[in-house]
Enzyme design. Structure first.
Site, PDB file in Angstrom:
ATOM      1  CD  GLU A 132      -3.331  -1.771  -1.269  1.00 28.04           C
ATOM      2  OE1 GLU A 132      -3.560  -0.565  -1.457  1.00 28.04           O
ATOM      3  OE2 GLU A 132      -3.669  -2.374  -0.224  1.00 28.04           O
ATOM      4  CG  ASP A 192      -7.201  -6.072   0.955  1.00 26.32           C
ATOM      5  OD1 ASP A 192      -7.167  -4.840   0.759  1.00 26.32           O
ATOM      6  OD2 ASP A 192      -7.955  -6.615   1.786  1.00 26.32           O
ATOM      7  CG  ASP A 205      -1.730   1.252   1.366  1.00 27.26           C
ATOM      8  OD1 ASP A 205      -2.641   1.479   0.550  1.00 27.26           O
ATOM      9  OD2 ASP A 205      -1.439   2.033   2.292  1.00 27.26           O
TER      10      ASP A 205
END
EC number: 3.1.26.3
Length: 230
Positions: free
Chosen positions: A122, A119, A50
């Site tokens: 990332e 998710d 991230d």
């Protein structure tokens, strides 16, 4: 060879990602959802990825838009790193069929859940960085994933998916809209794999594949856009 090992050694997956892992266990970790293991899952890699993604996109926008103010650059970055955008990247990479999920999460449709797909993107970014220790290489890989979207984003725009962009492209040129048709479905729900044919006036038929009809249509539209925008 286990199902997960097969996925990790699948050259098509590695080709889509654009990176060959020296430590394939990092890729396995990046694909492993918390429902499988509370300790061995992608959450720490996601945390790292991230931050790396935010930096890569911020650096790109800073140099690509030298006359835009901080507020607009911030909005553009937010558009490009939000869950919806990462979900589109995951669709392009066909990650839904590669996720390592618990049986319960799989049955509940977790492999199509946008939050999980985002998710995972990332986490893969974090995994590539740890495996390569090469920030410039990582930047090139990530920006290649984003190419279809970076070419079209403007300071006041919202990120649009390939199907929407293809429709707008054709409408602007007063051409017929694309026609999508499912030509093959393999497997049983929830493990189905779709192949879709897209026909655009003046072009040969283009195929797209994905874990759902929607994902396959988006993949086909993305391929047609690449041809039209060459």
């Amino acid at each position: 060879m286990t199902k997960h090992q097969f996925k990790l050694s699948d050259p098509r997956l590695l080709s889509r990602i654009g990176y060959q892992f020296k430590q394939p266990e990092l890729l396995q970790l990046a694909l492993t959802h918390r429902s499988v293991s509370h300790k061995y899952n992608y959450e720490r890699l996601e945390f790292l990825g991230d931050s790396l993604l935010g930096m890569i996109i911020a650096n790109y926008l800073y140099h690509a838009y030298p006359h835009e103010n901080e507020g607009r650059l911030t909005r553009m970055r937010a558009t490009l790193v939000r869950q919806e955008a990462l979900g589109k990247i995951a669709t392009d990479l066909q990650l839904s069929r590669c996720l390592i999920l618990s049986t319960g999460e799989l049955k509940s449709g977790g492999h199509h859940r946008e939050s999980i797909l985002a998710d995972t993107v990332e986490a893969i970014i974090g995994a590539i960085y740890l495996d390569s220790s090469d920030l410039n290489l990582l930047k090139d890989i990530v920006l290649k994933w984003y190419t279809p979207y970076l070419d079209h984003i403007e300071p006041t725009d919202q990120l649009k998916d390939p199907k929407s962009r293809l429709q707008e492209y054709l409408q602007a040129r007063k051409k017929p809209l694309p026609v999508y048709e499912v030509v093959d479905i393999q497997g049983d729900a929830p493990h189905q794999h779709f192949k879709v044919e897209c026909l655009v006036d003046g072009l040969s038929k283009i195929h797209g594949e994905g874990a759902s009809r929607r994902f396959a249509e988006q993949a086909a539209a993305a391929e047609i856009l690449k041809l039209l925008e060459q």
